[in-house]
Design a protein around this motif. Structure first.
Motif, PDB file in Angstrom:
ATOM      1  N   ASP A  83     -26.804 -25.807  16.170  1.00 45.42           N
ATOM      2  CA  ASP A  83     -27.813 -26.467  16.990  1.00 45.42           C
ATOM      3  C   ASP A  83     -27.439 -26.237  18.461  1.00 45.42           C
ATOM      4  O   ASP A  83     -27.597 -25.141  18.965  1.00 45.42           O
ATOM      5  CB  ASP A  83     -27.929 -27.948  16.608  1.00 45.42           C
ATOM      6  CG  ASP A  83     -29.044 -28.642  17.366  1.00 45.42           C
ATOM      7  OD1 ASP A  83     -29.853 -27.943  17.996  1.00 45.42           O
ATOM      8  OD2 ASP A  83     -29.105 -29.892  17.346  1.00 45.42           O
ATOM      9  N   ASN A  84     -26.869 -27.244  19.105  1.00 46.37           N
ATOM     10  CA  ASN A  84     -26.721 -27.175  20.557  1.00 46.37           C
ATOM     11  C   ASN A  84     -25.418 -26.537  21.033  1.00 46.37           C
ATOM     12  O   ASN A  84     -24.373 -26.661  20.397  1.00 46.37           O
ATOM     13  CB  ASN A  84     -26.834 -28.587  21.129  1.00 46.37           C
ATOM     14  CG  ASN A  84     -28.158 -29.216  20.736  1.00 46.37           C
ATOM     15  OD1 ASN A  84     -29.200 -28.582  20.859  1.00 46.37           O
ATOM     16  ND2 ASN A  84     -28.112 -30.424  20.199  1.00 46.37           N
ATOM     17  N   ASP A 142     -30.082 -25.219  22.571  1.00 39.35           N
ATOM     18  CA  ASP A 142     -29.529 -24.529  21.404  1.00 39.35           C
ATOM     19  C   ASP A 142     -28.684 -23.304  21.776  1.00 39.35           C
ATOM     20  O   ASP A 142     -28.888 -22.697  22.823  1.00 39.35           O
ATOM     21  CB  ASP A 142     -30.666 -24.111  20.460  1.00 39.35           C
ATOM     22  CG  ASP A 142     -31.153 -25.288  19.630  1.00 39.35           C
ATOM     23  OD1 ASP A 142     -31.140 -26.417  20.151  1.00 39.35           O
ATOM     24  OD2 ASP A 142     -31.529 -25.088  18.463  1.00 39.35           O
TER      25      ASP A 142
HETATM   26 MG    MG Z   1     -31.054 -28.490  19.756  1.00 39.73          MG
END
Ligand code: MG
Ligand code: F6P
Length: 468
Positions: free
Chosen positions: A268-269, A307
């Motif tokens: 994700d991030n 992301d």
């Molecule tokens: Mg994200």
């Protein structure tokens, strides 16, 4: 599409429900995100103008280039301003222009099918589609320009956020360093390994929280201490975990010993969250017999602001290895800097040896990775992205990080909360061993006891969207 696509028995979240989070996002969050891009480009243009003046007499071609880049930047700003205007007035989503980058035809085909049911405007389109489309659209604004092609408008923001998490990063590095001396003892002691495994999983989970204040654990200085503090801390936090399958995950992972299994991380991030993903991956490879390699799946273009892109992935290692990346006051212990250095040097060696691999570096990896930037739920991954489906089917465990991955797993539809998770992921269930680590930042939620949800609602908790 040739294939029969899975149809959930519930409609998707969309902003036509003005009490929902998607409405809030279209009204408030997206305009802020767009305004931030405009401000950022403005600042860059300002700097360029000054630079152009400075080099005007010294380097004519440089000055010209800066002037052309500035003109293009102004065009980008006006396109984003136009988009904000159209969005606020519920105008139609326009076709994405061909910019030589991925998924143009796919986004436009989905848009065409929304048009058939008059759901092709900002407030009527399914939230999941509209939001993914938005990031693809932003991409095209930059891609169409000679000097801005491939530009990541969020990279400065990602880096600044990362710099702010120095304290937690040094602390975790020291905890990992302390495991070193316990390595042999640990491998023969499944009970200790279990406690640590759960600590790591929770660190990796809360790495997804927007608010890092939940990360108050992982400080004790010896393993015994870690064990108790770990347990207490886990209990203290347990009320925040609404769907807890840690026990099941551990039972499963224990069956994988000494088989050379692969772990896949659907990232994700960037920044702190990616750091916690690395730590978890490192823990599993270095301290347990369950996995011998890890593949990290990034996004091919800037996505939902923070992301991980391939560039972020590479930069993370160099930032962590740089002695000056975090502000000097981030750590109180001089040893921590050495611990961090030692740990990240190990990660780098894993990357060099192919123990840690970025999915885009695998043969076919680029093609396989396109799916993550698409607008679709993950239900029909095997039909829409067969290479990816096949790759994941060979995995020992696939960890999906974050809120958006969860939304896509469950199709972002209005499932009743008590719907079992395997039901919500539709035909994907059973395709591969899957773990979703997500803090709630959108309405969709399944696998939760109805009473628990009702209690939280009655207390006025914004538990579906607060990230806590
Ligand atoms: Mg994200
Ligand atoms: O814009 C809102 C949103 O889609 C929410 O779902 C979530 O808050 C965020 O974007 C993405 O969160 P994450 O980085 O955890 O996937």
């Amino acid at each position: 599409m040739k294939h029969e696509m899975f149809q959930a028995p519930y409609p998707p979240y969309d902003p036509t429900d003005t009490s929902g989070f998607s409405y809030d996002t279209v009204v408030k969050r997206w305009p802020i995100i767009l305004t931030n891009i405009i401000d950022h480009v403005h600042r860059l243009l300002h700097d360029m103008t000054i630079e152009a003046q400075q080099v005007r007499d010294l380097d004519v071609s440089k000055a010209e280039e800066l002037s052309k880049k500035t003109t293009e930047g102004q065009e980008i700003i006006s396109e984003i301003s136009r988009l904000k205007y159209r969005m606020a007035r519920d105008h139609e989503l326009e076709n994405i222009l061909q910019d030589g980058d991925i998924l143009v035809a796919e986004y436009n085909a989905e848009l065409e099918s929304l048009k058939q049911t008059s759901r092709n405007t900002w407030f009527k389109a399914p939230w999941l589609y509209a939001e993914c489309y938005l990031y693809r659209l932003i991409r095209t604004y930059f891609n169409q320009r000679t000097y801005w092609r491939g530009f990541d408008p969020f990279s400065t923001q990602k880096e600044e956020m990362f710099k702010n998490s120095g304290a937690a990063i040094y602390q975790i590095a020291t905890t990992m360093h302390e495991l070193e001396s316990e390595k042999v003892k640990l491998q023969g002691d499944p009970d200790k390994l279990e406690v640590l495994f759960k600590e790591m999983i929770q660190m990796c989970l809360w790495g997804n929280a927007t608010d890092l204040s939940l990360l108050t654990h992982l400080s004790p200085s010896d393993i015994e201490h870690l064990q108790t503090v770990g347990k207490e801390a886990q209990e203290a936090r347990s009320e925040f975990i609404l769907k807890d399958d840690q026990g099941d995950v551990w039972s499963y992972v224990k069956t994988l010993a000494n088989q050379g299994k692969r772990l896949d991380f659907v990232l994700d991030n960037a920044g702190f969250e990616l750091f916690t993903d690395f730590v978890f991956a490192d823990f599993l490879v270095t301290y347990t017999p369950y996995f011998s390699q890890v593949v990290f799946h990034p996004k091919l273009f800037p996505w939902f602001v923070s992301d991980v892109t391939p560039t972020d992935f590479t930069n993370t290692i160099s930032s962590l290895l740089s002695a000056t990346f975090f502000p000097p006051n981030s750590t109180t212990s001089p040893d921590s800097a050495a611990h961090l250095q030692q740990m990240v040097t190990r990660w780098k060696s894993y990357i060099d040896k192919g123990i840690f691999t970025l999915a885009t570096d695998i043969t076919n990896g680029q093609k396989m990775s396109e799916f993550w930037n698409g607008p679709w739920p993950y239900w029909n991954m095997n039909e829409l992205a067969p290479e990816l489906g096949q790759w994941l089917s060979g995995s020992g465990l696939v960890i999906f990080k974050g809120d958006l991955n969860y939304r896509k797993l469950a199709g972002d539809v209005k499932w009743p909360v008590s719907t079992p998770f395997p039901t919500a992921i539709g035909p994907l269930a059973g395709s591969f061993p899957l773990l979703s680590l997500r803090t709630n930042k959108a309405d969709v939620a399944v696998g939760i006891d109805e009473k628990v949800a009702e209690n939280l609602d009655n207390k006025g908790e914004k538990w579906r969207v607060s990230g806590r």
